[in-house]
Design a protein around this motif. Structure first.
Motif, PDB file in Angstrom:
ATOM      1  N   UNK A  63      -2.035   1.555  44.089  1.00 37.82           N
ATOM      2  CA  UNK A  63      -0.763   1.667  44.801  1.00 37.82           C
ATOM      3  C   UNK A  63      -0.006   2.888  44.296  1.00 37.82           C
ATOM      4  N   UNK A  64       0.709   3.527  45.204  1.00 35.30           N
ATOM      5  CA  UNK A  64       1.640   4.581  44.823  1.00 35.30           C
ATOM      6  C   UNK A  64       2.852   4.501  45.750  1.00 35.30           C
ATOM      7  N   UNK A  65       3.932   5.136  45.325  1.00 34.84           N
ATOM      8  CA  UNK A  65       5.162   5.151  46.114  1.00 34.84           C
ATOM      9  C   UNK A  65       5.367   6.559  46.642  1.00 34.84           C
ATOM     10  N   UNK A  66       5.343   6.703  47.971  1.00 37.36           N
ATOM     11  CA  UNK A  66       5.500   8.012  48.584  1.00 37.36           C
ATOM     12  C   UNK A  66       6.938   8.298  48.954  1.00 37.36           C
ATOM     13  N   UNK A 223       4.507  -9.738  36.518  1.00 40.91           N
ATOM     14  CA  UNK A 223       5.621  -8.798  36.700  1.00 40.91           C
ATOM     15  C   UNK A 223       5.151  -7.555  37.439  1.00 40.91           C
ATOM     16  N   UNK A 224       3.926  -7.098  37.155  1.00 32.22           N
ATOM     17  CA  UNK A 224       3.349  -5.975  37.908  1.00 32.22           C
ATOM     18  C   UNK A 224       3.239  -6.343  39.390  1.00 32.22           C
ATOM     19  N   UNK A 225       2.693  -7.517  39.655  1.00 34.80           N
ATOM     20  CA  UNK A 225       2.577  -7.978  41.040  1.00 34.80           C
ATOM     21  C   UNK A 225       3.952  -8.081  41.693  1.00 34.80           C
ATOM     22  N   UNK A 226       4.931  -8.556  40.921  1.00 33.92           N
ATOM     23  CA  UNK A 226       6.261  -8.748  41.490  1.00 33.92           C
ATOM     24  C   UNK A 226       6.916  -7.414  41.825  1.00 33.92           C
ATOM     25  N   UNK A 227       6.706  -6.416  40.988  1.00 34.94           N
ATOM     26  CA  UNK A 227       7.278  -5.105  41.274  1.00 34.94           C
ATOM     27  C   UNK A 227       6.615  -4.471  42.493  1.00 34.94           C
ATOM     28  N   UNK A 302      15.982  -1.345  41.925  1.00 32.70           N
ATOM     29  CA  UNK A 302      14.747  -0.665  42.291  1.00 32.70           C
ATOM     30  C   UNK A 302      15.016   0.374  43.368  1.00 32.70           C
ATOM     31  N   UNK A 303      15.831   0.002  44.345  1.00 39.03           N
ATOM     32  CA  UNK A 303      16.175   0.901  45.439  1.00 39.03           C
ATOM     33  C   UNK A 303      16.891   2.161  44.947  1.00 39.03           C
ATOM     34  N   UNK A 304      17.720   2.009  43.924  1.00 39.09           N
ATOM     35  CA  UNK A 304      18.553   3.124  43.474  1.00 39.09           C
ATOM     36  C   UNK A 304      17.783   4.183  42.700  1.00 39.09           C
ATOM     37  N   UNK A 305      16.614   3.818  42.149  1.00 45.76           N
ATOM     38  CA  UNK A 305      15.831   4.790  41.392  1.00 45.76           C
ATOM     39  C   UNK A 305      14.356   4.721  41.787  1.00 45.76           C
ATOM     40  N   UNK A 306      14.018   5.233  42.968  1.00 45.75           N
ATOM     41  CA  UNK A 306      12.619   5.170  43.404  1.00 45.75           C
ATOM     42  C   UNK A 306      11.669   5.926  42.492  1.00 45.75           C
ATOM     43  N   UNK A 307      12.191   6.939  41.785  1.00 43.84           N
ATOM     44  CA  UNK A 307      11.339   7.714  40.900  1.00 43.84           C
ATOM     45  C   UNK A 307      10.872   6.928  39.683  1.00 43.84           C
ATOM     46  N   UNK A 308      11.531   5.806  39.389  1.00 44.61           N
ATOM     47  CA  UNK A 308      11.178   5.011  38.209  1.00 44.61           C
ATOM     48  C   UNK A 308      10.135   3.942  38.508  1.00 44.61           C
ATOM     49  N   UNK A 309       9.835   3.697  39.775  1.00 41.82           N
ATOM     50  CA  UNK A 309       8.958   2.580  40.122  1.00 41.82           C
ATOM     51  C   UNK A 309       7.518   2.816  39.678  1.00 41.82           C
ATOM     52  N   UNK A 310       6.955   3.990  39.973  1.00 41.18           N
ATOM     53  CA  UNK A 310       5.562   4.235  39.604  1.00 41.18           C
ATOM     54  C   UNK A 310       5.347   4.196  38.100  1.00 41.18           C
TER      55      UNK A 310
END
Length: 381
Positions: A63-66, A223-227, A302-310
């Motif tokens: 998974x990655x966040x684009x 927690x990984x699955x939840x994120x 999570x929404x406020x810092x998309x760069x931190x999710x990956x």
């Protein structure tokens, strides 16, 4: 995980990490079967049984966040033998569609047949042999030190096997949660998982001990699955109600505007019945669980810092494996350049949310913060 294709799996995992993904090995797809002896003969539905019906399995999922918080995925099918690769191409395409994967790879030890390679462009599959996997890695340089332990353990055959076996040897009382994380989570429509994960953890909370490394690894893995699930939720919130987080999240959790209205109507009906005295006072008839305000707050973070999710997902992936192996991350500098302060806090937030919402032992929160943030272990842990 078989010994024959294990090397290809961890090599593919390393390739996906270089490409910017967080990964998972051996994803199992399974449902509830219908016993052959009870198969319907008159067009009526067969009787459900406890025997699971296996669908298929996936070797490596990434998974990655684009851009725009779009959740992107990649799948990899690994086999040492090239036999049957032409037919297998269509299987890979079907699994890729099931996961809505943006990229699909077929990896073989030796070169694929000409017939199989002719299908790659039509089926949108990248076909690679083991040598080409190495070559493709060189085209994706990484700022992370993937050769430094413990990060390197993710890409070592022996370590990967031990992690998978650790979860397989857990107490049978944890089987409902283990089945959910291994099977049901992947079959579910994604919008169901943010609430169901909490329910599954709550059901086995009394059997989870933070002093047991494998139990701690299990909670980190959940927690990984939840994120991942929260990332899907936030992607929907951004697309539908970016200015109304509450409405956007509620619509997502109930499958859209129509589903939300139906649930609201049902909740109002149950409240009326409860007021009439037909239901016990302690029965919860509300639309949303008690922990919903905390879930909404976490989703907004999570929404406020998309760069931190990956980086948060990758830190949870690493922490899960290290803990399952019976080790711990002593210093944040040991993460091979992976550590990021905001991402670590976000990963710890997810663990903390699950601990509080599912009534897990507070020791899980303290130990997770020690691993992810380098904080000292709480006294008595």
């Amino acid at each position: 995980m078989t010994e024959l294709d294990l090397g290809l799996k961890v090599a593919s995992r390393r390739l996906l990490w270089r490409m910017g993904y967080t990964t998972r090995l051996d994803v199992q797809l399974r449902g509830v079967g219908v016993a052959a002896g009870n198969a319907p003969s008159n067009g009526q539905r067969g009787r459900r049984t406890s025997a699971p019906e296996g669908f298929t399995d996936l070797d490596v999922l990434g998974y990655s966040i684009g851009g725009g918080f779009r959740v992107q995925s990649a799948i990899v099918d690994c086999k040492t033998s090239s036999k049957g690769s032409t037919n297998r191409m269509f299987w890979v395409r079907g699994v890729a569609d099931f996961f809505a994967a943006d990229a699909a790879y077929m990896v073989r030890e030796k070169d694929l047949s000409t017939a199989a390679r002719q299908l790659t462009s039509r089926l949108r599959i990248s076909a690679l042999n083991s040598t080409e996997v190495g070559s493709l890695e060189q085209l994706h340089p990484s700022d992370l030190d993937l050769e430094a332990e413990p990060l390197a353990w993710l890409f070592q055959e022996e370590k990967a096997t031990k992690v998978l076996r650790a979860f397989g040897a857990l107490d049978k009382r944890l089987k409902p949660l283990l089945d959910y994380r291994e099977f049901t989570y992947w079959i579910n429509e994604q919008y169901r998982n943010p609430l169901q994960m909490v329910d599954e953890l709550t059901a086995v909370a009394q059997h989870l001990d933070p002093r047991n490394p494998t139990h701690l690894a299990l909670v980190l893995d959940c927690s990984w699955l939840y994120l991942v699930s929260l990332s899907h939720a936030v992607e929907s919130m951004r697309a539908t109600h970016v200015a109304d987080h509450d409405l956007g999240l509620q619509e997502y959790l109930f499958g859209g505007p129509v589903g939300l209205r139906e649930k609201q109507g049902l909740a109002q009906l149950l409240e009326t019945i409860k007021l009439s005295g037909a239901l016990p006072e302690q029965v919860h008839v509300g639309l949303l669980p008690d922990y919903y305000p905390r879930l909404r707050e976490l989703a907004v973070r999570v929404l406020s810092r998309p760069d931190a999710v990956m980086p948060a997902l990758r830190m949870l992936e690493l922490a899960t494996s290290v803990t399952a192996l019976g080790h711990r991350i002593e210093k944040v500098e040991d993460m091979g350049g992976l550590y990021d302060d905001v991402a670590a806090k976000r990963a710890a937030d997810v663990v903390g949310f699950l601990v509080g919402s599912a009534s897990l032992s507070p020791g899980f929160r303290g130990r997770a913060r020690s691993l992810l943030l380098g904080e000292p272990l709480p006294a008595g842990s």
